[in-house]
Design an enzyme around this catalytic site. Sequence first.
Site, PDB file in Angstrom:
ATOM      1  CB  CYS A  25      19.072  -2.871  18.522  1.00 37.40           C
ATOM      2  SG  CYS A  25      18.113  -2.447  20.062  1.00 37.40           S
ATOM      3  CB  CYS A  75      12.913  -6.158  21.595  1.00 41.45           C
ATOM      4  SG  CYS A  75      12.145  -5.248  20.371  1.00 41.45           S
ATOM      5  CG  ASP A  91      -3.375  -1.854   1.187  1.00 38.72           C
ATOM      6  OD1 ASP A  91      -2.568  -2.833   1.754  1.00 38.72           O
ATOM      7  OD2 ASP A  91      -3.054  -0.763   1.594  1.00 38.72           O
ATOM      8  CB  CYS A 148       0.840  -6.749   4.294  1.00 38.97           C
ATOM      9  SG  CYS A 148      -0.882  -7.250   4.904  1.00 38.97           S
TER      10      CYS A 148
HETATM   11  N1  SAH Z   1      -4.779   1.180   2.206  1.00 33.30           N
HETATM   12  C1  SAH Z   1      -5.025   1.719   3.518  1.00 33.30           C
HETATM   13  C2  SAH Z   1      -4.365   0.389   4.442  1.00 33.30           C
HETATM   14  C3  SAH Z   1      -4.982  -1.087   4.314  1.00 33.30           C
HETATM   15  S1  SAH Z   1      -4.859  -1.702   5.683  1.00 33.30           S
HETATM   16  C4  SAH Z   1      -4.062   2.665   3.736  1.00 33.30           C
HETATM   17  O1  SAH Z   1      -3.190   2.782   2.854  1.00 33.30           O
HETATM   18  O2  SAH Z   1      -4.010   3.382   4.978  1.00 33.30           O
HETATM   19  C5  SAH Z   1      -6.230  -2.892   5.299  1.00 33.30           C
HETATM   20  C6  SAH Z   1      -7.511  -2.233   5.864  1.00 33.30           C
HETATM   21  O3  SAH Z   1      -8.700  -3.346   5.717  1.00 33.30           O
HETATM   22  C7  SAH Z   1      -7.831  -1.934   7.471  1.00 33.30           C
HETATM   23  O4  SAH Z   1      -8.019  -0.561   7.369  1.00 33.30           O
HETATM   24  C8  SAH Z   1      -9.067  -2.665   7.820  1.00 33.30           C
HETATM   25  O5  SAH Z   1      -9.654  -2.102   8.893  1.00 33.30           O
HETATM   26  C9  SAH Z   1      -9.800  -2.961   6.518  1.00 33.30           C
HETATM   27  N2  SAH Z   1     -10.591  -3.909   6.499  1.00 33.30           N
HETATM   28  C10 SAH Z   1     -10.360  -5.362   6.874  1.00 33.30           C
HETATM   29  N3  SAH Z   1     -11.235  -6.230   6.580  1.00 33.30           N
HETATM   30  C11 SAH Z   1     -12.101  -5.638   5.503  1.00 33.30           C
HETATM   31  C12 SAH Z   1     -13.358  -5.748   4.641  1.00 33.30           C
HETATM   32  N4  SAH Z   1     -13.818  -6.817   5.001  1.00 33.30           N
HETATM   33  N5  SAH Z   1     -13.845  -4.982   4.269  1.00 33.30           N
HETATM   34  C13 SAH Z   1     -13.285  -3.594   4.096  1.00 33.30           C
HETATM   35  N6  SAH Z   1     -12.178  -3.154   4.671  1.00 33.30           N
HETATM   36  C14 SAH Z   1     -11.768  -4.039   5.459  1.00 33.30           C
END
Ligand code: SAH
Length: 481
Positions: free
Chosen positions: A71, A77, A403, A430
């Site tokens: 790219c 970017c 997650d 992540c």
């Molecule tokens: N498992 C989900 C994405 C997870 S991303 C999927 O597959 O779509 C992390 C998520 O944690 C986000 O949606 C965010 O809003 C939420 N989050 C952040 N802090 C939190 C907390 N203290 N308790 C519950 N959820 C939370």
Amino acid sequence: MQKNDIYEIEIEDMSDDGAGIGHVDGMAVFVKDTAPGDTAEIKIIKVKKSYAFGRLMQLIKPSEDRVEAPCEVARQCGGCTLQHVNYNAQLRLKRNKVENCLKRIGGIENASELCEEVLGMEDNPFRFRNKMQFPIGKDRDGNAVLGFYAQRTHSIIPIEDCMTGHGVNKYIIDVVKDYINKNKISVYDEEKGTGLLRHLITRIGFTTGELMVALVINGDDVPEKAQLVKGLEEAVQKYEEEACAADGEKKTLYLTSVMLNINKENTNRIIGFESKRIFGRDFIYDYIGDVRFRISVESFFQVNPYQTGRLYGKALEYAGLTGEETVWDMYCGIGTISLFLSKKAKKVYGVEIVPQAIEDARGNAELNQITNTDFFVGKAEDVVTDIYSSGGDGSHADVVVVDPPRKGCDGKLLDTLISMKPERIVYVSCDPATLARDIKILSEEGGYTLNKYSVCDMFSHSGHVETVALLSRILDKSGDI
Ligand code: SAH
């Protein structure tokens, strides 16, 4: 070490945002535009207490892993910080990063043996994003430009196409530029808060072929809507013809939804709270595995549909479900993992802090006629701790999936998990540094061991890395098995 000093260094590693890392007298130096394996002449531009920043002056010996970034705007970017590194080497670097964190922060000496596999993109590590957001502006001559904000600024770098996004975007960008120029539509000025058009958003269901196009506007309406929709239909047709001609495969996309999203606030948030339909439906459908999702302009949905299925497939495998288990899905977002697991579990509970996401999760459960899930709005650490202390439904779990966002799990949640004693914890992460920190806590205070993990590449050409790890309980504190 001082500013403006010149050194010759070897680049050994890479930072999260894609800068190369080398050392001068034991001090780490971050140098943009270099790649691990490079020998480079650099000039120090900033010295901090324990690290420094350098600028690449001359490549003395380029790394064998270097490739020409495909790219043209990759350097400006800031989205793809690793395009100049070949894909296999990117995967190797990501695996190393996870291993190093697990060793250094998690104290797991055999981290490299526990890595089961690296799930890289299978065919083409480009064209995977199902959602794109392009800011809209004008150049000096008053012609419309769409592109990206340059790193850490709000000036727009015009682009014709983005190689991480779907091939149709190029045609849509052309249509939108034409539409703005022909109708002399104003664009948003962040400083003054004036002008109509702010962003173009495209979302595509990669499995269903459904396409949504949305314009984010600082106003209530746009002129010549029929002309815009007609242009978009032609863009889809042109894409189909050219893409089919290029590789002989039949490509079908359906213009399913054209939306206006209203955002009159002077804010960095791209999407506003209200949307209006100008064509088709208010939403598109897509699938992850065999679970169907309804996606609106505002919905959160994982951006790399190919890899999401594989990552969650791994989470499902690690969960080891037989149909009898009660599962908690912490930080569940729109319930993607919960719904994915629900078909193999007795019951799945999900918790998430954003109320709209939980509404989507419930809606998606209904859409798929899934009846064994329950979703809660709130902080995982509060909701689950309360449920656990109350001793009612949901206070026991056989498997817990977490997650969390980059900062990792809240300490109070980890304490509750340790008391709850699920057999297995599947950790989707992540950020390998917080993953390693949390694994250490779960093992030292909860008697969990890391059995294995896989690394998954959801964002090729960026420094991001996802990991899914399986932890199981050997001994609790009293020594019981
Ligand atoms: N498992 C989900 C994405 C997870 S991303 C999927 O597959 O779509 C992390 C998520 O944690 C986000 O949606 C965010 O809003 C939420 N989050 C952040 N802090 C939190 C907390 N203290 N308790 C519950 N959820 C939370």
